[in-house]
Design a protein around this motif. Sequence first.
Motif, PDB file in Angstrom:
ATOM      1  N   LEU A 454       0.814  -1.223   0.000  1.00  0.00           N
ATOM      2  CA  LEU A 454       0.000   0.000   0.000  1.00  0.00           C
ATOM      3  C   LEU A 454       0.846   1.270   0.000  1.00  0.00           C
ATOM      4  N   VAL A 455       2.112   1.175   0.412  1.00  0.00           N
ATOM      5  CA  VAL A 455       2.948   2.377   0.369  1.00  0.00           C
ATOM      6  C   VAL A 455       3.218   2.813  -1.064  1.00  0.00           C
ATOM      7  N   LYS A 456       2.940   1.952  -2.023  1.00  0.00           N
ATOM      8  CA  LYS A 456       3.171   2.299  -3.424  1.00  0.00           C
ATOM      9  C   LYS A 456       2.060   3.172  -3.990  1.00  0.00           C
ATOM     10  N   ILE A 457       0.989   3.323  -3.216  1.00  0.00           N
ATOM     11  CA  ILE A 457      -0.192   4.057  -3.690  1.00  0.00           C
ATOM     12  C   ILE A 457      -0.297   5.372  -2.946  1.00  0.00           C
ATOM     13  N   GLU A 458      -0.648   6.432  -3.671  1.00  0.00           N
ATOM     14  CA  GLU A 458      -0.886   7.705  -3.004  1.00  0.00           C
ATOM     15  C   GLU A 458      -1.934   7.477  -1.918  1.00  0.00           C
ATOM     16  N   VAL A 484       1.818   7.056   7.154  1.00  0.00           N
ATOM     17  CA  VAL A 484       2.602   6.050   6.444  1.00  0.00           C
ATOM     18  C   VAL A 484       3.996   5.941   7.058  1.00  0.00           C
ATOM     19  N   GLU A 485       4.625   7.083   7.318  1.00  0.00           N
ATOM     20  CA  GLU A 485       5.950   7.098   7.937  1.00  0.00           C
ATOM     21  C   GLU A 485       5.912   6.395   9.294  1.00  0.00           C
ATOM     22  N   SER A 486       4.896   6.695  10.085  1.00  0.00           N
ATOM     23  CA  SER A 486       4.771   6.100  11.414  1.00  0.00           C
ATOM     24  C   SER A 486       4.621   4.585  11.332  1.00  0.00           C
ATOM     25  N   CYS A 487       3.778   4.119  10.413  1.00  0.00           N
ATOM     26  CA  CYS A 487       3.535   2.677  10.280  1.00  0.00           C
ATOM     27  C   CYS A 487       4.782   1.948   9.787  1.00  0.00           C
ATOM     28  N   VAL A 488       5.430   2.506   8.777  1.00  0.00           N
ATOM     29  CA  VAL A 488       6.617   1.864   8.208  1.00  0.00           C
ATOM     30  C   VAL A 488       7.706   1.737   9.272  1.00  0.00           C
ATOM     31  N   ASN A 489       7.952   2.801  10.005  1.00  0.00           N
ATOM     32  CA  ASN A 489       9.003   2.763  11.022  1.00  0.00           C
ATOM     33  C   ASN A 489       8.602   1.927  12.229  1.00  0.00           C
ATOM     34  N   GLY A 490       7.301   1.896  12.519  1.00  0.00           N
ATOM     35  CA  GLY A 490       6.831   1.080  13.632  1.00  0.00           C
ATOM     36  C   GLY A 490       6.997  -0.403  13.376  1.00  0.00           C
ATOM     37  N   LEU A 502       9.135   1.826  -0.161  1.00  0.00           N
ATOM     38  CA  LEU A 502       9.094   1.470   1.257  1.00  0.00           C
ATOM     39  C   LEU A 502      10.311   2.067   1.981  1.00  0.00           C
ATOM     40  N   LEU A 503      11.476   1.948   1.388  1.00  0.00           N
ATOM     41  CA  LEU A 503      12.684   2.500   1.987  1.00  0.00           C
ATOM     42  C   LEU A 503      12.613   4.016   2.132  1.00  0.00           C
ATOM     43  N   SER A 504      11.973   4.677   1.161  1.00  0.00           N
ATOM     44  CA  SER A 504      11.916   6.144   1.191  1.00  0.00           C
ATOM     45  C   SER A 504      11.071   6.665   2.336  1.00  0.00           C
ATOM     46  N   ARG A 505      10.271   5.773   2.962  1.00  0.00           N
ATOM     47  CA  ARG A 505       9.437   6.173   4.097  1.00  0.00           C
ATOM     48  C   ARG A 505      10.141   5.975   5.438  1.00  0.00           C
ATOM     49  N   VAL A 506      11.336   5.397   5.402  1.00  0.00           N
ATOM     50  CA  VAL A 506      12.084   5.189   6.640  1.00  0.00           C
ATOM     51  C   VAL A 506      12.656   6.522   7.108  1.00  0.00           C
ATOM     52  N   ALA A 507      12.633   6.753   8.414  1.00  0.00           N
ATOM     53  CA  ALA A 507      13.129   8.008   8.983  1.00  0.00           C
ATOM     54  C   ALA A 507      14.537   8.301   8.487  1.00  0.00           C
ATOM     55  N   GLY A 508      14.756   9.522   7.987  1.00  0.00           N
ATOM     56  CA  GLY A 508      16.083   9.943   7.548  1.00  0.00           C
ATOM     57  C   GLY A 508      16.437   9.567   6.128  1.00  0.00           C
ATOM     58  N   ILE A 509      15.566   8.780   5.464  1.00  0.00           N
ATOM     59  CA  ILE A 509      15.855   8.340   4.094  1.00  0.00           C
ATOM     60  C   ILE A 509      14.782   8.897   3.158  1.00  0.00           C
ATOM     61  N   GLY A 510      15.180   9.625   2.152  1.00  0.00           N
ATOM     62  CA  GLY A 510      14.260  10.143   1.152  1.00  0.00           C
ATOM     63  C   GLY A 510      14.305   9.305  -0.109  1.00  0.00           C
ATOM     64  N   GLN A 541      26.416  10.056   8.242  1.00  0.00           N
ATOM     65  CA  GLN A 541      26.243   9.676   9.640  1.00  0.00           C
ATOM     66  C   GLN A 541      24.882  10.090  10.187  1.00  0.00           C
ATOM     67  N   ARG A 542      24.397  11.306   9.816  1.00  0.00           N
ATOM     68  CA  ARG A 542      23.108  11.774  10.325  1.00  0.00           C
ATOM     69  C   ARG A 542      21.975  10.865   9.840  1.00  0.00           C
ATOM     70  N   ALA A 543      21.950  10.570   8.534  1.00  0.00           N
ATOM     71  CA  ALA A 543      20.895   9.701   7.989  1.00  0.00           C
ATOM     72  C   ALA A 543      21.002   8.303   8.590  1.00  0.00           C
ATOM     73  N   PHE A 544      22.230   7.823   8.767  1.00  0.00           N
ATOM     74  CA  PHE A 544      22.419   6.497   9.369  1.00  0.00           C
ATOM     75  C   PHE A 544      21.850   6.472  10.782  1.00  0.00           C
ATOM     76  N   GLN A 545      22.128   7.508  11.551  1.00  0.00           N
ATOM     77  CA  GLN A 545      21.624   7.573  12.929  1.00  0.00           C
ATOM     78  C   GLN A 545      20.099   7.514  12.953  1.00  0.00           C
ATOM     79  N   GLN A 546      19.457   8.283  12.076  1.00  0.00           N
ATOM     80  CA  GLN A 546      18.001   8.338  12.057  1.00  0.00           C
ATOM     81  C   GLN A 546      17.366   7.033  11.578  1.00  0.00           C
TER      82      GLN A 546
END
Length: 724
Positions: A454-458, A484-490, A502-510, A541-546
Motif C-alpha cells: 500500500l505504500v506504493k499508492i498515493e 505512512v511514515e509512522s507505520c513503516v518505522n513502527g 518502502l525505503l523512502s518512508r524510513v526516517a532519515g531516508i528520502g 552519519q546523520r541519515a544512518f543515525q536516524q
Amino acid sequence: MTEPTPFNPSPLIARELDLPLHKVDAVVRLLAEGNTVPFIARYRKEVAGSLDEIQIRAVEERQDYLTGLDTRRKTILASIEEQGKLDDGLRSRIEACTIKTALEDLYLPFKPKRRTRATMARERGLEPLALRIMAQPAQGQPLIEAQSFVDPEKGVDDAEAALAGARDICAEIVAETAEVRALVRERYSRGGRLAAAVVKSKQDEGQKFRDYFDYSEAVATIPSHRFLAVQRGEGEGVLKLKMAIDEGPVMRRILGLAGLKTASPFAGQLSAAVQDGYQRLIAPGVESDVRADLKTRSDLAAVEVFAENLRNLLLAAPLGSKPVIGVDPGLRTGCKCASVSRSGDFEENMTFNLVKGRAALESAGREFTAFVKRHQPAAVAVGNGTGSREAEQFVRRCLKDAGIADVIVVSVSEAGASVYSASPVAIEEFPDLDVTVRGAISIARRLQDPLSELVKIEPKAIGVGQYQHDVNQSLLARKLDEVVESCVNGVGVELSTASVLLLSRVAGIGPKTAKNIVLFRQQEGPFRNRRQLLKVKGLGQRAFQQAAGFLRVRGGDHPLDASAVHPERYGLVKQIAGDMGVGIEKLVSDPALPDRIPLGDYVSEEVGMPTLKDIVEELKKPGRDPREEFSAPAFREDVQDITDLKPGMVLEGVVTNVTNFGAFVDVGVHRDGLVHISQLADRYVRDPAEVVKAGDRITVRVLELDLQRGRISFSAKKAPGSGE
C-alpha cells in the motif's frame, strides 16, 4: 520604543498541549537539530521525557503554526512602524497575539487597502465631521455643523451628503476595531446557526443532498461530515448556505464599544453608521472568517478519521512470506490471475472467464486448477470489485473439485489497486504486463504484506476517509504521509528486499537515498550488516543515525541487526552479555535471559530505564512484527448481491471505513452498508473509532434496504429479544 522580545514558542505550546515545559523544550531542540519524529519517539525517550509520537507531532505542528504566526507578526510590525503609527501599546497587543485572525484584526486599520467609501470621504475632507460623530458630544446640531463641509467641487453637495460621507468613515472605524470583530466572531462561532436551503432549479438533480434541503444546525456543534456535506452541496449549486445570529444583543454591544451616548445629538448618526458598518463591512467578513474556521475544524476532524482508517489498513495482519495467487475479477474482460512467490516476485499469469458458457467455464476450471498445482499457493487473494463473489465461488469450486484443502481463499480490498496498476511505479516494475495483471499482482502482495504494497499508492487514493476530496489537500497529504511514515518505522523494513518506495518512508531516508540503497544492493548483493549503509552514496552519519534502528538485516553478520536495537546501543548490549557470561547470540536466542538483566545497574546519563526496557523487549523477540496474526474472514455463500439481503438477516462483515457518523461494512454484496453511530453498540457511542476500526470483523444485522439508491443500513446491536 521597546525592542521586540525573542520568539520562544515552547511556553505557549506547553500550556496549549498541557505538557511539561522541559519536555516541549527538548522536543523543539531535537527537531531543530534535524531529528525525525519516529527517531525521537523511539530512540530519544530520555531526552524527550518519553513523549509518544502523537505528542511529538502535536508539538511539531504547533511550532510550525506559531513560527508562521511570528513571521507574519514581524511583517505587520514593520509595516505599521513604516507608517509611523506603531506605539508601545499596539506593539504589546500584537506581540501578545497567539491566533492569526486576532493578529489580522489588529492590523486591519493599518493594512493597505483599495479605495473604499470611507477613503473617498476622507479625500473630501469629511474626517473631522466623522470624529465629531465618534466623540458623541453632549451639545451640537449635526445638520448645521455638516453645512460647513459642503463643497460641490469635492462632490459634497449638501449637509446630508456630508453626514453620509462622515458615517462611511465612522462605519469603517468601528468595523476595523479589533474588539468589535472579536465580539462578532465569538457570537457567530458560539451562537450562530448555519442554514441550508435547496436551489429550486436543482431540486431534482440534487437528490443526494435531500437531507439538507431544509436544514439548520448550530455552528458550535455541527459535525465535520455534515458541514463538509452542505459545503459540497453549495459547491455543486444544489444548496444555498447562510449563517445567522441574533443581531439585537450584538448591535447593542457594538454600539457600547463604539461609545454611543443616547443623550448626544449625534447618537442617531453613530447608530446609523454602526448599523451600516455591521451589515456591509463586519458581518460578511466575519461570516467568511467563521466559515473558514469551521472548514479548518471540519478538515482536521475528517483528516484524523482518514488517518486512523489508513493506519489500521496499513497495519492489517499480513499473511506473511507465503506464495499467493492474486485474482483481479472481471466479468467482461475475464478474471486476471497472477502468481507471486513467497518473496512477492511475479511468476506467471493466466485469465479465466466466467460468462462464456458452460464448456468454456469447465475448460477455465481445468486451467486454473493446473495453475494452482504448478504454483502451490498458501492462499488465493480475490479482489473485492465487481464480479468478486462469482470469482470467489469459481475458485472455491475448483479447489474443492481438485481436493485441494490447504489453500485458503481471501477477499482483499481493491481500493487504489487501479491507481497503482497505471502508475509509473507499476510500469517500472512490470513494463511488459497489462494493467489488469499488475492489479492481480498487487492484490496478491496486499495479502502477503498490506503495508509494503500500500505504500506504493498515493494514500488518499486508498479511499478510507470521509469527504476526502473536499478537505484541504495539502493538510490531507501531510497527515497521511505522517501515518505512512509512522507505520513503516513502527513495523520495520527489511533492508535487502524492501522496495524504493518502502525505503523512502524510513526516517532519515528520502526517495533519492532509497534509490541509492537499492542500486547498492544490486551491485554488491544483499546487505550483510547495517554498517554497510554508510557505503551507500549520499547516506551520511546523520541519515544512518536516524534510519538504522528501523532497518532490519536478517541472517546477517550481527544478531542485533535483525532487531530494533539501535547500533549506538550495541556496545551496551555487549557489556550486558559479558556481565551475564554469555555471548550476544545467546542473549538474543534465549528469551528467558533478558528478564534476568538487572536493568538498574545500567542506567546512566545517556541511557535511562525507558531505553533499557525497550532493549529487553527486543532481545526477547528480535525484530518482532507488531501486527496481529492473520486470520481469514468468511462471507455467506448465499449472499452475493444486495438483492439477496433481507431485513433481519445476520451476517459477518469486514469494516472498510470508519467515519464520524458510523462505520461502513462489507458483507460481500459489492456495496458497503452503513452501521450508523447510533447502531454500533448497545451503549451510547461518542466516537465510532472507540468501538471499531478499519479491518475489524463484526457481526451485523440488516435494518433497511434502499435498492433504488443502493443503500444498506446495518445494526451491530443485539437483536431485540435475542437474549444474547
